[in-house]
Motif scaffolding. Structure first.
Motif, mmCIF file in Angstrom:
data_model
loop_
_atom_site.group_PDB
_atom_site.id
_atom_site.type_symbol
_atom_site.label_atom_id
_atom_site.label_comp_id
_atom_site.label_asym_id
_atom_site.label_seq_id
_atom_site.Cartn_x
_atom_site.Cartn_y
_atom_site.Cartn_z
ATOM 1 N N LYS A 85 -14.301 7.085 27.432
ATOM 2 C CA LYS A 85 -15.607 6.788 28.008
ATOM 3 C C LYS A 85 -15.683 7.355 29.432
ATOM 4 O O LYS A 85 -14.701 7.352 30.173
ATOM 5 N N ARG A 86 -16.874 7.824 29.797
ATOM 6 C CA ARG A 86 -17.102 8.415 31.121
ATOM 7 C C ARG A 86 -17.677 7.341 32.038
ATOM 8 O O ARG A 86 -18.759 6.814 31.773
ATOM 9 N N ASP A 164 -21.153 6.859 30.155
ATOM 10 C CA ASP A 164 -21.104 5.713 29.256
ATOM 11 C C ASP A 164 -21.097 4.385 30.000
ATOM 12 O O ASP A 164 -21.502 3.361 29.450
ATOM 13 N N THR A 209 -25.822 7.404 28.004
ATOM 14 C CA THR A 209 -25.897 7.501 26.554
ATOM 15 C C THR A 209 -26.514 6.227 25.983
ATOM 16 O O THR A 209 -26.448 5.157 26.610
ATOM 17 N N ALA A 212 -24.875 2.603 26.355
ATOM 18 C CA ALA A 212 -24.086 2.575 27.583
ATOM 19 C C ALA A 212 -24.104 1.181 28.211
ATOM 20 O O ALA A 212 -24.810 0.273 27.759
#
Length: 322
Positions: A85-86, A164, A209, A212
């Motif tokens: 995940k970012r 995310d 996203t 998120a």
């Protein structure tokens, strides 16, 4: 036979001499935390009276003591779904932000830690993150300024293409009697504690996203108030309102918005307070200790992870039971 059930990390399952129907009723909902209390002087089953390791769930299958031997027991990791995940963490080089950035990195997430000043804290965090993976980075930005926030968002877009998780952690304190607060001091707290969350979240809105998570770091004082901190209390209360309103707007995209509300946290030795003040505050907590940055980071990861995928708009107190 007892149907399969789940104990979450830290919970204790106690099996004892109870009617089979009672045990079945208490365990037929997978995913719930189950405690079956002893009755009538029943003996506890020692094999069940223990805690699973942190970060693990405990699955069981077998009868209670009154109905034979336990068939099997096993532990398996609880997956929060954070790997890959970012994650953007503002104010990420010190205190709660630093603990949160490192916790996400250790969970396998890609971390971008925002910070305002280039100092030893930033350099040391960069080294720690690099040791945990090659995807992490630090970006210098003053998130109370729209131009800096726009540049931060463009960095995310160029490097990752999306986000995310956003953790709005930037915040400042202020201890001034209400009658002595001037416009500059009021604006300083509102800009850091509320406006920064507004600017950052709005700037990355099209990068989030579907599904998120946005986690805002507030304060439990927002729910109680504090002498010599009216502006601080007001700013943190505003963050709760920001959370409640935004969760309604972003809900159709599956985006969750929550707030963690720490109590007094030891981001520096003694939390920057005289020992007698710390002792008084600790005495108000049920757990009898001061909050650590890692305590707050754990709550942030929970709200960002898959196990909280139906939680939105909440304020989660992390204050030790004040």
């Amino acid at each position: 036979m007892i149907p399969a059930g789940v104990l979450t990390s830290g919970a204790v399952l106690v099996m004892c001499r109870l009617p089979f129907s009672t045990v079945r009723a208490a365990t037929d909902r997978a995913g719930s935390v189950v405690t079956v209390p002893p009755r009538g002087g029943a003996q506890l089953e020692p094999a069940w009276n223990r805690r699973p390791p942190p970060g693990f769930e405990f699955r069981f299958s077998g009868p209670c003591q009154a109905h034979g031997q336990v068939e099997r027991e096993r532990w398996r990791p609880v997956e929060q779904g954070l790997r890959g995940k970012r994650v953007l963490v503002t104010g990420g080089t010190k205190g709660i932000g630093r603990a949160t950035a490192l916790a996400f990195a250790r969970a396998g997430a890609w971390v971008l830690a925002g910070h305002r000043t280039g100092d030893e804290a930033a350099e040391s965090l960069a080294r720690e993150l690099k040791a945990l993976g090659e995807h992490h980075r630090l970006v210098q930005a003053d998130v109370t300024r729209r131009a800096d926030v726009a540049a931060l968002a463009e960095t995310v877009r160029a490097d990752w293409g999306g986000l995310d998780v956003v953790v709005n952690n930037v915040g400042v304190d202020g201890g001034v009697p209400f009658g002595e607060i001037d416009d500059a001091e009021w604006d300083r707290l509102i800009d850091h504690n509320v406006t920064s969350a507004y600017l950052v979240t709005q700037a990355v809105l099209d990068l989030l996203t579907d599904g998120a998570s946005v986690v805002n770091v507030g304060s439990s004082v927002a729910l109680r108030g504090r002498v010599n901190g009216v502006h601080y209390t007001a700013s943190k209360a505003a963050l709760i309102g920001f959370t409640r309103g935004l969760c309604k707007e972003l809900g159709p995209r599956g985006i969750r918005v929550n707030t963690v509300a720490p109590g007094l946290t030891e981001t520096e030795p003694g939390a920057g307070l005289p020992p007698h003040a710390v002792e008084r505050i600790v005495g108000m907590t049920a757990l009898g200790r001061i909050c650590q940055p890692e305590d707050v980071a754990g709550a942030v990861l929970f709200l960002a992870g898959d196990t909280a995928k139906y939680i939105s708009g909440v304020t989660l107190n992390v204050d030790g039971g004040v």
